[in-house]
Design a protein around this motif. Structure first.
Motif, PDB file in Angstrom:
ATOM      1  N   GLU B 126       0.844  -1.189   0.000  1.00 20.95           N
ATOM      2  CA  GLU B 126       0.000   0.000   0.000  1.00 20.95           C
ATOM      3  C   GLU B 126       0.878   1.236   0.000  1.00 20.95           C
ATOM      4  O   GLU B 126       1.707   1.423   0.913  1.00 20.95           O
ATOM      5  CB  GLU B 126      -0.834   0.052   1.280  1.00 20.95           C
ATOM      6  CG  GLU B 126      -2.157  -0.653   1.222  1.00 20.95           C
ATOM      7  CD  GLU B 126      -2.933  -0.334   2.507  1.00 20.95           C
ATOM      8  OE1 GLU B 126      -3.863   0.491   2.446  1.00 20.95           O
ATOM      9  OE2 GLU B 126      -2.584  -0.892   3.564  1.00 20.95           O
ATOM     10  N   ALA B 127       0.685   2.118  -0.986  1.00 20.99           N
ATOM     11  CA  ALA B 127       1.462   3.351  -1.041  1.00 20.99           C
ATOM     12  C   ALA B 127       1.213   4.173   0.221  1.00 20.99           C
ATOM     13  O   ALA B 127       0.096   4.197   0.762  1.00 20.99           O
ATOM     14  CB  ALA B 127       1.072   4.165  -2.267  1.00 20.99           C
ATOM     15  N   ILE B 188       5.941   2.015   1.522  1.00 21.58           N
ATOM     16  CA  ILE B 188       4.733   1.179   1.605  1.00 21.58           C
ATOM     17  C   ILE B 188       4.463   0.944   3.098  1.00 21.58           C
ATOM     18  O   ILE B 188       5.379   1.086   3.931  1.00 21.58           O
ATOM     19  CB  ILE B 188       4.905  -0.154   0.849  1.00 21.58           C
ATOM     20  CG1 ILE B 188       6.232  -0.846   1.224  1.00 21.58           C
ATOM     21  CG2 ILE B 188       4.878   0.075  -0.659  1.00 21.58           C
ATOM     22  CD1 ILE B 188       6.144  -1.880   2.284  1.00 21.58           C
TER      23      ILE B 188
END
Lengths: 294, 294
Positions: B126-127, B188
């Motif tokens: 997930e950014a 991330i």
């Protein structure tokens, strides 16, 4: 299990983490360990560097241990923990002979010997006759008891430490008491000796200006059917370091006179030269729990 | 030094043996250790077999340690000792950000990066945008502070644990705060992960039904001239195990929301895809002892 991270202190949080331990004894030990360990740390307030030194010391203590050397037992010994554990597990009967530490040299089987045998035929030193008499706390003699003895030589070495000059079994004997509860053997007077000082425990002794010596002694391990097994030493009265054993194993009732006897006739009867040293060690064992003695 | 072997107890005798220690601090530590260790042993009254199990556990803990693994630190961690030492050495100023453990993965130098850089280019996940703002306890911003960050990936691994898929430096960055005391980076979201369980500490966790997991976090180490160096984590709010960290390192003010942001324009400004996670971590440092701040 939902921990309350914020209301309780860290110590209670760690103790709480052990709440699900299935083995009640393990749980009890870890709760006590956590509390005492945190109390110790809080009291000394170590810097990060001191904590790192402690971690490094314990790590090297483990790494110094091998199949034939146990540095953590040595650490336990010089901190008095081995003796404390032995004392806690010893007899609570004041009449019984006090126990002391097994030590690291009970690694090989002692050769079976008969009363009157010489146990240190490969060692030079002062000739010595040792008599051991085993009785019960009620005064009755204990015949047929197995008595394992082992000792260092006059230079302070056990057989296993000097394989180039001694066979395994020199300085050792496995005896049985006669109907009067007695046995005797000839040997040489053992010397005081240092515990190993080339590892972390040696560093600790050096940094605290403690000497590494144990006073002269003979190990005695007595077992007999119906009695508690007794692990003890007989210490040589007057030995160097008798009042400052590096492992704290000396108890007063374990010190015996190794008297000088100049009596050619008695020497001949024992099969030794005169003069010789003569010690008598009375061992009092107690009935095993749950065993009734008439 | 003549010890009175018989009048004093064993604990006093051991403490007395350290009387000649030249270093007063070492003497103080050993006296406290002896007292607390003997109290612990006396309280739990171990059998000889339990003492042997303890010796064996500690020995193997040392022997499991290598140049790249420190099992004694891990033991210190799961007993809450590392966190206790860190807390004792942390700031006593309530306004300052709490410290927590350094952990075992600060082994390599973080690559120098500039604000706005991506620190985990070799990791999928997930950014995430992380902003860090450093100020002093008096509220003034601290520009030019060095901020070292390191984190696990979305599978819970640090770069050094997966050399086949990550270069050393992935998940790490060495930043400097700007004149407003700020920096930001993209990465991330790290995952929770287990501490190593294939050694004696893993046996302990298994026997006590404790899980080995640490909640998701990013390590942050802040140093600036004239300020105390701060070693801490920012924890991901809502992470698994946030309320039961295996090493007890979570403190409430270190938990931050990693909010989900669905804002394409903002995402583009940060150089990430939308939606992304966004965390802001305010770090408050205190002046070093003896340093006057206007």
């Amino acid at each position: 299990m939902a921990h309350d991270l914020y209301g309780r202190g860290l110590t209670e949080e760690v103790i709480g983490s052990f709440a699900g331990t299935p083995d009640a004894r393990l749980k009890e030990i870890l709760e006590s360990l956590t509390r005492h360990l945190h109390d110790f740390i809080t009291e000394i307030h170590p810097s990060i560097e001191e904590w790192e030194l402690g971690i490094d010391f314990l790590t090297r203590t483990g790494q110094t241990s091998t199949a034939v050397r146990q540095e953590f037992i040595l650490l336990s010994d010089v901190l008095g923990v081995s003796m404390l554990v032995e004392t806690l597990n010893g007899s609570e009967t004041p009449e019984a002979t006090a126990s002391t530490v097994l030590g690291p040299f009970h690694l090989v089987e002692s050769p079976v010997r008969r009363s009157g045998d010489e146990i240190s035929p490969q060692s030079a030193g002062e000739a010595c006759v040792v008599e051991i008499r085993v009785r019960s706390v009620d005064g009755s003699v204990v015949g047929g008891a197995t008595v394992d003895v082992w000792q260092a030589d006059a230079d302070g070495f056990y057989d296993v430490q000097v394989p180039e000059s001694q066979s395994v079994g020199n300085g050792r004997g496995l005896f049985e008491t006669d109907r009067e509860g007695r046995l005797w053997f000839t040997t040489i007077v053992p010397a005081h000796y240092p515990i190993p000082t080339d590892g972390p425990v040696g560093e600790l002794l050096g940094a605290t200006h403690r000497h590494p010596y144990r006073p002269a002694h003979i190990h005695v391990l007595v077992s007999a059917p119906g009695f508690e097994t007794l692990t003890t030493h007989v210490f040589v009265a007057g030995s160097s370091y008798i009042d400052s054993d590096a492992v704290f194993a000396v108890k007063r009732d374990l010190i015996e006179e190794f008297a000088v006897v100049d009596d050619p006739a008695l020497a001949e009867a024992f099969g030794v030269r005169s003069p010789f040293r003569h010690a008598v060690f009375d061992v009092v064992v107690e009935p095993a729990e749950g065993v009734a003695h008439a």
